[in-house]
Design a protein around this motif. Structure first.
Motif, PDB file in Angstrom:
ATOM      1  N   CYS A  50       0.804  -1.225   0.000  1.00  0.00           N
ATOM      2  CA  CYS A  50       0.000   0.000   0.000  1.00  0.00           C
ATOM      3  C   CYS A  50       0.837   1.275   0.000  1.00  0.00           C
ATOM      4  O   CYS A  50       0.337   2.338  -0.377  1.00  0.00           O
ATOM      5  N   ASP A  51       2.110   1.200   0.375  1.00  0.00           N
ATOM      6  CA  ASP A  51       2.941   2.399   0.463  1.00  0.00           C
ATOM      7  C   ASP A  51       3.707   2.736  -0.809  1.00  0.00           C
ATOM      8  O   ASP A  51       4.404   3.750  -0.851  1.00  0.00           O
ATOM      9  N   ILE A  83       9.339  -3.948  -2.837  1.00  0.00           N
ATOM     10  CA  ILE A  83       9.628  -2.637  -2.253  1.00  0.00           C
ATOM     11  C   ILE A  83      11.112  -2.297  -2.394  1.00  0.00           C
ATOM     12  O   ILE A  83      11.466  -1.169  -2.745  1.00  0.00           O
ATOM     13  N   ARG A 127       2.142  -0.667  -7.757  1.00  0.00           N
ATOM     14  CA  ARG A 127       1.419  -1.699  -7.002  1.00  0.00           C
ATOM     15  C   ARG A 127       0.540  -2.523  -7.940  1.00  0.00           C
ATOM     16  O   ARG A 127       0.544  -3.749  -7.889  1.00  0.00           O
TER      17      ARG A 127
END
Length: 65
Positions: A15-16, A59, A22
């Motif tokens: 989500c970040d 990430i 994403r």
């Protein structure tokens, strides 16, 4: 854990990062499951490891680019 749970958790963990990245990652892993077929779902999950492990890799790749 099944595919739906795996993908739901992966999406939550990502989500970040920017939405575009994403969505690309989620699409990639959905395609990966699709290509393997439902009969190989558990094998794919074992191969990939935990959603946390996959998210961490995504990430890290995002941050290094």
């Amino acid at each position: 854990m099944n595919r739906v749970e795996f993908m739901r958790e992966l999406e939550r963990l990502l989500c970040d990062i920017p939405e575009h990245d994403r969505l690309d990652a989620i699409a990639y892993y959905n395609d990966y499951f699709d290509e393997a077929g439902i009969e190989n779902e558990q094998s794919v999950i074992q191969e990939l490891g935990s959603p946390q492990k996959v998210a961490q890799s995504i990430i890290e790749d995002f941050r290094s680019s």
